[in-house]
Every structure is written in structure tokens, then in C-alpha cells.
Design an enzyme around this catalytic site. Structure first.
Site, PDB file in Angstrom:
ATOM      1  N   HIS A 199       0.838  -1.193   0.000  1.00 23.59           N
ATOM      2  CA  HIS A 199       0.000   0.000   0.000  1.00 23.59           C
ATOM      3  C   HIS A 199       0.871   1.240   0.000  1.00 23.59           C
ATOM      4  O   HIS A 199       1.840   1.328   0.758  1.00 23.59           O
ATOM      5  CB  HIS A 199      -0.912   0.020   1.233  1.00 23.59           C
ATOM      6  N   SER A 200       0.561   2.193  -0.868  1.00 24.23           N
ATOM      7  CA  SER A 200       1.126   3.532  -0.844  1.00 24.23           C
ATOM      8  C   SER A 200       2.652   3.499  -0.816  1.00 24.23           C
ATOM      9  O   SER A 200       3.276   2.919  -1.703  1.00 24.23           O
ATOM     10  CB  SER A 200       0.536   4.296   0.344  1.00 24.23           C
ATOM     11  N   ALA A 201       3.276   4.094   0.224  1.00 25.18           N
ATOM     12  CA  ALA A 201       4.735   4.140   0.295  1.00 25.18           C
ATOM     13  C   ALA A 201       5.351   2.775   0.554  1.00 25.18           C
ATOM     14  O   ALA A 201       6.574   2.640   0.514  1.00 25.18           O
ATOM     15  CB  ALA A 201       5.188   5.125   1.366  1.00 25.18           C
ATOM     16  N   GLY A 203       4.617   0.516  -1.591  1.00 26.36           N
ATOM     17  CA  GLY A 203       4.664   0.016  -2.961  1.00 26.36           C
ATOM     18  C   GLY A 203       6.062  -0.283  -3.460  1.00 26.36           C
ATOM     19  O   GLY A 203       6.297  -1.350  -4.065  1.00 26.36           O
TER      20      GLY A 203
END
Length: 357
Positions: A199-201, A203
Site C-alpha cells: 500500500h502507498s509508500a 509500494g
């Protein structure tokens, strides 16, 4: 009145029992160092495992959290209900959920782990995650956001509980992702082939692990991963496309400057930075199926198309899974914590099934 988190209340409100064969934790990526105060360790990753009694899938799911969050992002929604860990365990998957170095139960002593960046202020958290529709300068699509529980503003019980779990990231993105890669590689070596859910950072961790251990990454579900390609904003410039540290390109790229870039407008109307043709490929990721999952009301509707385009140009079998196309509506960036998180989990599970994962 029975307290809301008392054993009696939680037992009375429980649904189908969650039956585990094993539950525990371990550490990976422990790097011995010497400090002025003596021997120490740094860069460690906390790993918690949940093994269902009814284990119906060969491959486990490794859940990698985003930004200033921690693994608990997957352990419950903002209303105190079950999270994606429980939902996928109930679907028969073994789950390993981590705290990235410097987050959650992975210590964040800046003297040992490295300097920390600033925490997100509450108004920024409101704007990006919990109440984007309330801001006059909101991003396109923010008005569609409906799935947060409560007001989503500072002082609201569910918002304050969410904010309580947030913290700063390491100020040195390259060092942080190097630490994440070391811990993640060791985790895969210990558990074997797995599915990565990022998820998000978090990734970039998925891309780095698939690059380092392509034979042990069976698939990647990237929920609104850090992007788009070559973005230069915090938490660190993505100088290598979707990471702040090197990936394996073919033909080889020894420095980020070897990647010749161009700006283009995608069919969706989103502007993206891609490679000039002929583009270098990512051979270690070429055999890994990838789903990039985007919420209908998230700012990532403007960034994920660039991420998908970069991956596809580099020879990766990446698909863009837009939740709205599956009639799952109103989700923002923290979709795993929102009221319809189970519906989002079902979309992901369906994609995994379509890939025999």
C-alpha cells in the site's frame, strides 16, 4: 453500560470464530552495528504471522503497509472492526503482516535507524485520507468519498484513533528502502513463495522484492502504490522509476540518468513521465502478475495510471483494477480501513483467483 472493548462486549458481538493453527512473530533484516554506546542492531522488520486452521491456499500473503502507518492498518477498520488480515485469513490464506523499519513495532530511534522526517499534520491527514470532500481545494473526485466512518476530522473519535497510529518516515528514502529490501528478502527466504500486498509508500518494497527474489514473488497487489513513475515529492524521489534505489533494467542502467525520459498524456488524460522508446525492461518483474488497485474517490486516480503505464512499458504484466469498475464506490486512499473494506478485499481476492494465486 458494558465498555466497548471489554471481553464480554467483544465476545457477544463476535461472528464466526477466527480459528488459527498458529499465530506469532519474528524479526528479519537485523543489521548489527557499533555505536558510541556499544553494539546495537538497526533496520529490523517486525513480522507477525496468522496461519488459519483451514489453510486453503498454498501461497501466503505478505501485507506491507504505507507511509507513516504500520501493520495495524491491516488489523482493523477505523470503527474497530476486523481488517484485511482477518478477512484473508477467513478466506483460507496464511498472512504475514509487517511493520517496515522505523514504523510500528520496528523501533525508530533516529540515532540508530537514521533521521526521521516530519509527521503529517492533522489537516493534511484529513485532506488526503479521511475527509477530502470537505476541502475547497480538494483533488478531482474527492467529492465522491463516502466510506470513512465518522466525520473524518480532528476531534472525532475514529479520526483521532487513526491519527494515533501514524508517525514519521525515515528522512533518507534510499536508506529506508534498502533496509526494507533486506528485511523483505530475508522474509521470503524464510517463508518461500508468496503474494505481496502493498500500500502507498510500501509500494516500492514490492517492486524491490520481486526484483531481488523473482522466483519467490508469485504476484503483487499494489494498492495505490507510491507514484507516479519518476515523481520527486516526499517520501523520496523515485529516481529509478518506481523506487528510490536501483532496479534491474535490460539493457542495464547504471545510473538514473541512463533512463531517458519523456512526458506524455495517457488515454485517460493523465500526464505521466515514461521512458523514451525503445524502453528498458524490468526482466525480473516480467513474469510477475501485478494488479494496481485504485479507489473511486482517491487522489491516486490521478497517479496510478502513470504507474501502470510505466510498468507495462517496462514489460510487466500490470493491470489497473479500478474499484468503481467493480461497483465498489466511494473509497479513498485508506480503503482497507474504511467501512466497505470487506468489499475491496473481495475484489482483490477475485483477482488473485483469476491468476490461480
Amino acid at each position: 453500560m458494558t465498555p466497548p472493548f471489554s471481553p464480554a462486549r467483544l465476545h457477544a458481538e463476535a461472528g464466526e470464530p477466527l480459528v488459527l493453527a498458529r499465530h506469532g512473530f519474528f524479526w528479519t533484516g537485523v543489521e548489527p552495528i557499533t555505536t558510541d554506546d556499544g553494539p546495537a542492531v538497526r533496520g529490523q522488520t517486525y513480522v507477525e504471522y496468522w496461519i488459519p486452521q483451514d489453510l486453503r491456499h498454498r501461497l501466503p500473503i505478505v501485507m506491507i503497509h504505507g507511509g507513516g502507518g504500520q501493520g495495524l492498518d491491516y488489523l482493523g477498520d477505523v470503527a474497530g472492526g476486523e481488517g484485511w488480515v482477518h478477512r484473508f485469513v477467513r478466506k483460507g490464506y496464511a498472512v504475514y503482516v509487517i511493520d517496515r523499519p522505523g514504523h510500528g513495532r520496528s523501533p525508530a530511534d533516529p540515532k540508530i535507524q537514521g533521521p526521521l522526517g516530519p509527521s503529517l499534520p492533522a489537516p493534511m491527514v484529513e485532506r488526503l485520507f479521511s475527509a477530502p470532500s470537505r476541502f475547497p481545494d480538494r483533488y478531482p473526485g474527492a467529492e465522491l468519498h463516502t466510506q470513512w466512518v465518522g466525520e473524518g476530522r480532528y476531534g472525532d473519535e475514529t479520526f483521532d484513533a487513526f491519527l494515533a497510529g501514524m508517525g514519521p518516515m525515515n528522512a533518507d528514502a534510499a536508506q529506508h528502502y534498502t533496509d526494507c529490501r533486506r528485511g523483505g528478502v530475508e522474509l521470503l527466504d524464510l517463508i518461500g513463495e508468496a503474494i505481496l500486498l502493498t500500500h502507498s509508500a510500501g509500494g516500492p518494497v514490492g517492486w524491490l522484492l520481486a526484483d531481488a527474489r523473482p522466483g519467490l514473488v508469485a504476484g503483487i497487489v499494489a494498492v495505490e502504490p507510491l507514484g507516479p513513475s519518476f515523481q520527486g515529492a516526499p517520501p523520496g524521489a523515485l529516481t529509478w522509476g518506481l523506487t528510490a534505489v536501483p532496479l534491474t533494467f535490460e539493457p542495464p542502467a547504471t545510473t538514473p540518468e541512463d533512463l531517458e525520459l519523456r512526458e506524455t498524456t495517457l488515454p485517460s488524460g493523465v500526464t505521466a513521465v515514461l521512458q523514451k522508446e525503445p524502453a528498458r525492461k524490468l526482466p525480473k518483474l516480467a513474469g510477475v502478475p501485478v494488479a494496481v488497485v485504485t479507489g473511486e474517490a482517491s487522489w491516486a486516480m490521478g497517479t496510478d495510471p502513470g504507474t501502470v503505464a510505466f510498468l507495462q512499458q517496462a514489460g510487466v504484466a500490470a493491470e489497473h483494477v479500478r474499484l468503481a469498475d467493480h461497483e465498489v464506490r466511494g473509497n479513498g486512499h485508506m480503503m482497507m480501513c474504511e467501512r466497505n473494506g470487506d468489499e475491496v478485499a473481495d475484489v482483490i481476492a477475485s483477482w488473485l483467483s483469476s491468476k490461480d494465486l
